[in-house]
Write a protein that holds these residues in place. Structure first.
Motif, short mmCIF file in Angstrom:
data_model
loop_
_atom_site.label_atom_id
_atom_site.label_comp_id
_atom_site.label_asym_id
_atom_site.label_seq_id
_atom_site.Cartn_x
_atom_site.Cartn_y
_atom_site.Cartn_z
N LEU A 79 0.82 -1.21 0.00
CA LEU A 79 0.00 0.00 0.00
C LEU A 79 0.86 1.26 0.00
O LEU A 79 0.49 2.28 -0.61
CB LEU A 79 -0.93 0.00 1.22
CG LEU A 79 -2.08 -1.01 1.20
CD1 LEU A 79 -2.84 -0.99 2.52
CD2 LEU A 79 -3.03 -0.73 0.04
N ALA A 80 2.01 1.21 0.66
CA ALA A 80 2.88 2.38 0.71
C ALA A 80 3.42 2.73 -0.67
O ALA A 80 3.51 3.91 -1.04
CB ALA A 80 4.04 2.13 1.68
N THR A 139 6.14 6.53 -6.74
CA THR A 139 6.06 5.11 -7.12
C THR A 139 4.65 4.67 -7.48
O THR A 139 4.47 3.55 -7.97
CB THR A 139 6.59 4.21 -5.98
OG1 THR A 139 5.84 4.45 -4.79
CG2 THR A 139 8.07 4.47 -5.73
N SER A 140 3.66 5.50 -7.23
CA SER A 140 2.29 5.13 -7.55
C SER A 140 2.11 5.07 -9.06
O SER A 140 2.57 5.97 -9.78
CB SER A 140 1.30 6.13 -6.95
OG SER A 140 -0.03 5.72 -7.16
N GLN A 199 -4.64 8.55 -5.04
CA GLN A 199 -5.69 9.16 -4.25
C GLN A 199 -6.53 8.11 -3.52
O GLN A 199 -6.87 8.27 -2.34
CB GLN A 199 -6.59 10.02 -5.14
CG GLN A 199 -5.93 11.27 -5.67
CD GLN A 199 -5.58 12.28 -4.59
OE1 GLN A 199 -6.11 12.23 -3.47
NE2 GLN A 199 -4.69 13.20 -4.89
N VAL A 200 -6.85 7.01 -4.21
CA VAL A 200 -7.65 5.97 -3.58
C VAL A 200 -6.90 5.34 -2.41
O VAL A 200 -7.47 5.12 -1.32
CB VAL A 200 -8.04 4.89 -4.63
CG1 VAL A 200 -8.68 3.68 -3.94
CG2 VAL A 200 -9.00 5.48 -5.65
N THR A 201 -5.61 5.06 -2.59
CA THR A 201 -4.83 4.44 -1.53
C THR A 201 -4.66 5.39 -0.35
O THR A 201 -4.76 4.97 0.81
CB THR A 201 -3.45 4.03 -2.06
OG1 THR A 201 -3.61 3.28 -3.27
CG2 THR A 201 -2.73 3.17 -1.04
N ARG A 202 -4.40 6.64 -0.64
CA ARG A 202 -4.28 7.63 0.45
C ARG A 202 -5.58 7.74 1.23
O ARG A 202 -5.58 7.84 2.46
CB ARG A 202 -3.90 8.99 -0.13
CG ARG A 202 -2.45 9.12 -0.51
CD ARG A 202 -1.59 9.39 0.70
NE ARG A 202 -0.18 9.52 0.36
CZ ARG A 202 0.74 10.06 1.15
NH1 ARG A 202 0.39 10.51 2.33
NH2 ARG A 202 1.99 10.13 0.78
N THR A 203 -6.71 7.73 0.52
CA THR A 203 -8.01 7.80 1.19
C THR A 203 -8.24 6.57 2.06
O THR A 203 -8.76 6.67 3.18
CB THR A 203 -9.13 7.92 0.15
OG1 THR A 203 -8.90 9.08 -0.67
CG2 THR A 203 -10.49 8.05 0.82
N PHE A 226 3.62 6.35 7.09
CA PHE A 226 5.04 6.55 7.34
C PHE A 226 5.89 5.88 6.27
O PHE A 226 6.91 6.44 5.83
CB PHE A 226 5.42 6.01 8.72
CG PHE A 226 4.95 6.87 9.86
CD1 PHE A 226 4.99 8.25 9.76
CD2 PHE A 226 4.46 6.31 11.02
CE1 PHE A 226 4.57 9.06 10.80
CE2 PHE A 226 4.02 7.11 12.07
CZ PHE A 226 4.07 8.49 11.95
N PHE A 227 5.49 4.67 5.84
CA PHE A 227 6.23 3.99 4.78
C PHE A 227 6.19 4.81 3.49
O PHE A 227 7.20 4.95 2.80
CB PHE A 227 5.63 2.61 4.54
CG PHE A 227 6.02 1.57 5.56
CD1 PHE A 227 6.75 1.92 6.68
CD2 PHE A 227 5.64 0.25 5.41
CE1 PHE A 227 7.11 0.96 7.63
CE2 PHE A 227 6.00 -0.71 6.34
CZ PHE A 227 6.73 -0.36 7.45
N ALA A 228 5.00 5.33 3.14
CA ALA A 228 4.87 6.11 1.91
C ALA A 228 5.72 7.38 1.96
O ALA A 228 6.35 7.76 0.95
CB ALA A 228 3.40 6.46 1.68
N GLU A 229 5.76 8.04 3.10
CA GLU A 229 6.58 9.25 3.21
C GLU A 229 8.06 8.93 3.10
O GLU A 229 8.84 9.71 2.53
CB GLU A 229 6.28 9.95 4.54
CG GLU A 229 4.89 10.58 4.58
CD GLU A 229 4.62 11.27 5.90
OE1 GLU A 229 5.45 11.13 6.82
OE2 GLU A 229 3.59 11.95 6.01
#
Length: 276
Positions: A106-107, A114-115, A122-126, A169-172
């Motif tokens: 998900l990150a 990387t998205s 947007q969907v994953t962040r939501t 946190f992983f995404a950031e």
């Protein structure tokens, strides 16, 4: 004999008035922002009654009475708390494992660099925001109603709630990677998955490990609360003692929880050092 005359050293020009004005303007802006933050804190404290000193003063005797009734701690049933403590520890480990396992893919979908598509981003962040916005205690109540009492609803609640925070946190961490290895892998003809595996993942693994260990430490504390809604663990024993007003036993359980939290904190600190 010729003597050359040296011209006097020129002094550096004094700061212009515009520079001083900009500095003063920036200082006044920061001062205004600080005063605004202090005003917000004051209004919030007043709204919740934190500045009502009469109420606070009247509550001190009641707190003193409660502390008196909790002493000395009663460790008579300490042997029966070993199994709930193991349940609490297992609950925190399993919940963290679920969160980390699902947060990694998900990150990568929730990181801008990387998205695969803005819609996916947007969907994953939501989704992460939604999981993070529901407290684990509410999730625990829902899962207790769904699957019954025991440690399982606690594991599910801790795991799903942790995905929202761990995934963020992983995404950031992924968004702040050095782009040079990524560009080098692209130039070498690597596929998208190969770039993520060889150029991005090695850079973020230390941050991933640090966040995962910290989340496990947090989940152990949260799992003690999950028992209060029927999700098992030492929190269930604590709630039972509170209901029958056995305050001496409550203080003993709290001491045991404090000791376990101290052990978990020490272990997590050592693990973090190993991954640095």
């Amino acid at each position: 004999m010729n003597y050359t005359t040296k011209e006097p050293a020129t002094l550096s020009p004094a700061p212009s008035a515009s520079v001083l004005d900009e500095h003063a303007k920036g200082w006044r802006k920061k001062l205004g922002q600080s005063l605004l933050v202090l005003l917000i804190i004051f209004v919030a404290s007043w709204h919740v009654g934190l500045l009502n000193f009469n109420t606070l003063a009247n509550g001190v005797p009641a707190i003193g009475t409660l502390i008196g009734e909790s002493l000395p701690p009663d460790f008579t049933n300490v042997a029966s708390w070993v199994s709930p403590l193991i349940d609490t520890l297992a609950m925190s480990i399993a919940g963290t494992a679920i969160a980390v396992t699902l947060s990694v893919p998900l990150a990568f979908l929730a990181a801008r660099n990387t998205s695969p598509h803005p819609v996916v981003f947007q969907v994953t962040r939501t989704l992460l925001n939604g999981l993070r916005s529901v407290p684990e205690l509410i999730m625990g109540i829902i899962f207790v109603a769904a699957v019954g009492f025991g440690a399982l609803p606690g594991v599910l609640a801790l795991g799903l709630h942790s995905i929202g925070m761990v995934g963020k946190f992983f995404a950031e961490a992924i968004e702040h990677v050095d782009e040079a290895p990524v560009e080098a892998a692209d130039a070498a003809g690597a596929t998208r998955l190969q770039v993520l595996y060889h150029a991005v993942l090695p850079q973020v693994l230390p941050q991933f490990a640090d966040v995962s260990i910290y989340r496990w430490e947090y989940n152990f504390r949260a799992s003690t609360v999950m028992g209060m809604v029927g999700a098992g663990g030492i929190g269930f024993e604590l709630m039972g003692s509170l209901r029958i007003m056995q305050y001496q036993e409550v203080s003993a359980i709290l001491i045991v929880i404090l000791l376990m939290v101290t052990v978990v904190d020490s272990l997590s600190g050592r693990l973090r050092k190993k991954f640095k």
